[in-house]
Scaffold this active site. Structure first.
Site, PDB file in Angstrom:
ATOM      1  N   ASP A 147       0.614  -1.201  -0.094  1.00  0.00           N
ATOM      2  CA  ASP A 147       0.240  -0.579  -0.096  1.00  0.00           C
ATOM      3  C   ASP A 147       0.669   1.037   0.048  1.00  0.00           C
ATOM      4  OD1 ASP A 147      -1.414   2.102   1.467  1.00  0.00           O
ATOM      5  OD2 ASP A 147      -2.802   1.011   1.127  1.00  0.00           O
ATOM      6  N   ARG A 148       0.598   1.938  -0.763  1.00  0.00           N
ATOM      7  CA  ARG A 148       1.689   3.048  -1.333  1.00  0.00           C
ATOM      8  C   ARG A 148       1.350   4.453  -0.160  1.00  0.00           C
ATOM      9  NH1 ARG A 148      -0.359  -0.704  -3.625  1.00  0.00           N
ATOM     10  NH2 ARG A 148      -2.171   1.404  -4.903  1.00  0.00           N
ATOM     11  N   THR A 149       0.414   4.433  -0.205  1.00  0.00           N
ATOM     12  CA  THR A 149      -0.741   5.626   1.451  1.00  0.00           C
ATOM     13  C   THR A 149      -0.288   5.337   2.564  1.00  0.00           C
ATOM     14  OG1 THR A 149      -2.677   6.415  -0.059  1.00  0.00           O
ATOM     15  CG2 THR A 149      -2.396   6.402   2.606  1.00  0.00           C
ATOM     16  N   CYS A 197      -1.303   4.727 -11.315  1.00  0.00           N
ATOM     17  CA  CYS A 197      -1.670   5.459  -9.856  1.00  0.00           C
ATOM     18  C   CYS A 197      -1.005   6.559  -9.724  1.00  0.00           C
ATOM     19  CB  CYS A 197      -1.078   4.112  -9.307  1.00  0.00           C
ATOM     20  SG  CYS A 197      -0.938   3.845  -7.352  1.00  0.00           S
ATOM     21  N   ASN A 198      -1.220   7.116  -8.790  1.00  0.00           N
ATOM     22  CA  ASN A 198      -1.267   8.724  -8.880  1.00  0.00           C
ATOM     23  C   ASN A 198      -0.468   9.040  -7.698  1.00  0.00           C
ATOM     24  OD1 ASN A 198      -2.651  10.766  -9.554  1.00  0.00           O
ATOM     25  ND2 ASN A 198      -4.421   8.957  -9.635  1.00  0.00           N
ATOM     26  N   THR A 199      -1.048   8.024  -6.455  1.00  0.00           N
ATOM     27  CA  THR A 199      -0.017   7.989  -5.606  1.00  0.00           C
ATOM     28  C   THR A 199       1.821   7.167  -5.522  1.00  0.00           C
ATOM     29  OG1 THR A 199      -1.729   7.439  -4.329  1.00  0.00           O
ATOM     30  CG2 THR A 199      -0.080   7.791  -2.304  1.00  0.00           C
ATOM     31  N   ALA A 200       1.897   6.419  -6.401  1.00  0.00           N
ATOM     32  CA  ALA A 200       3.021   6.026  -6.384  1.00  0.00           C
ATOM     33  C   ALA A 200       3.823   6.919  -7.640  1.00  0.00           C
ATOM     34  CB  ALA A 200       2.683   4.475  -7.743  1.00  0.00           C
ATOM     35  N   THR A 257      -5.994  10.278  -2.300  1.00  0.00           N
ATOM     36  CA  THR A 257      -5.700   9.082  -1.539  1.00  0.00           C
ATOM     37  C   THR A 257      -4.458  10.401  -0.053  1.00  0.00           C
ATOM     38  OG1 THR A 257      -3.550   8.672  -2.140  1.00  0.00           O
ATOM     39  CG2 THR A 257      -5.437   7.517  -2.360  1.00  0.00           C
ATOM     40  N   LYS A 315     -12.181   0.057  -4.375  1.00  0.00           N
ATOM     41  CA  LYS A 315     -11.980  -0.617  -4.437  1.00  0.00           C
ATOM     42  C   LYS A 315     -12.941  -1.886  -3.941  1.00  0.00           C
ATOM     43  CE  LYS A 315      -7.281   0.980  -3.414  1.00  0.00           C
ATOM     44  NZ  LYS A 315      -6.106   0.741  -5.012  1.00  0.00           N
ATOM     45  N   CYS A 355      -7.362   9.904  -7.806  1.00  0.00           N
ATOM     46  CA  CYS A 355      -6.669   8.865  -7.706  1.00  0.00           C
ATOM     47  C   CYS A 355      -7.446   7.928  -8.802  1.00  0.00           C
ATOM     48  CB  CYS A 355      -7.110   7.996  -5.972  1.00  0.00           C
ATOM     49  SG  CYS A 355      -7.367   6.790  -5.637  1.00  0.00           S
TER      50      CYS A 355
END
Length: 237
Positions: free
Chosen positions: A45-47, A80-83, A123, A162, A192
């Site tokens: 999980d990136r967050t 994936c924005n957070t990545a 996120t 999800k 996201c």
């Protein structure tokens, strides 16, 4: 060949592939962009990692990047924005250009000659890491993010998507988008890759203000390949 470092999440990856196809001017199969996908669902999980209570996702992302390199990818996209918090570290590991999702958003804003204030639904990790705030500030744009209570609702909606509960998520996200519009945001980035899945058919005044970074990334990828048509050539038996 476009390499897609996906699996974060899996349905968002499928959605991105569809957007690549829909944004490609093609009259036959052979006109489309070749794609190779690594749906790296093993990426932690990136967050959680950004907030300091989860495993480091970089090794798994790097492993997926190596697979794409070995498969012959000449451009890479990460839906994936957070990545993108690890964008710099990943790009430093490869000579293959990685197309940045926020740069795609910036190009769209410049073309629209819009207000320099952008709302961001994302996120906790994307917001905390400043992925949009920092890159857009360098280009003269300001970002507005939800207040803490509203941000918790955005995260709840992302988890619902999800889990496949898009309709329930849409109600939450629609309200938060309207709140950002009321704060003076001319456009709102669905930052996201799960959010566009819920808000694809939003029927309200704020719907016209929504920007889909996933779709804008797909457009940027298509433009990149159209600028180098030899990379789209197929061998015909």
């Amino acid at each position: 060949m476009l390499g897609i470092l996906g699996g974060m999440g899996p349905m968002a990856t499928v959605d991105f592939m569809g957007k690549i196809v829909r944004n490609t001017p093609a009259s036959c199969d052979q006109d489309h962009i070749q794609m190779v996908v690594c749906s790296a669902t093993d990426v932690p999980d990136r967050t959680a990692a950004i907030l300091g209570h989860g495993a480091d996702p970089f090794p798994a992302m790097l492993n997926a990047l190596r697979r794409l390199e070995l498969s012959g990818a000449t451009r890479i996209a990460i839906p994936c924005n957070t990545a993108h918090h690890w964008y710099g570290a990943l790009q430093a590991e490869t000579s293959v250009p990685i197309i940045h999702i926020v740069d795609a958003v910036t190009e769209a804003l410049a073309q629209r000659r819009t207000s320099p204030t952008l709302g961001v639904l994302a996120t906790d990790g994307t917001v905390h890491a400043g992925i949009y705030q920092q890159r857009l500030a360098e280009r003269g744009y300001a970002c507005v993010v939800p207040a803490a209570t509203a941000q918790a609702e955005v995260m709840r909606a992302i988890r619902l998507v999800k889990a496949g509960l898009n309709e329930e998520a849409a109600g939450i996200l629609g309200r938060e988008a309207e709140a950002l519009a009321a704060r003076g945001c001319s456009h709102i980035a669905m930052a996201c890759t799960e959010i566009p899945l819920a808000l694809a058919a939003l029927d309200s005044d704020v719907g016209a203000a929504l920007l889909d970074p996933t779709d804008l990334l797909a457009q940027a990828c298509v433009r990149s390949f159209l600028a180098a048509p030899q990379e789209m050539v197929r061998e015909v038996a």
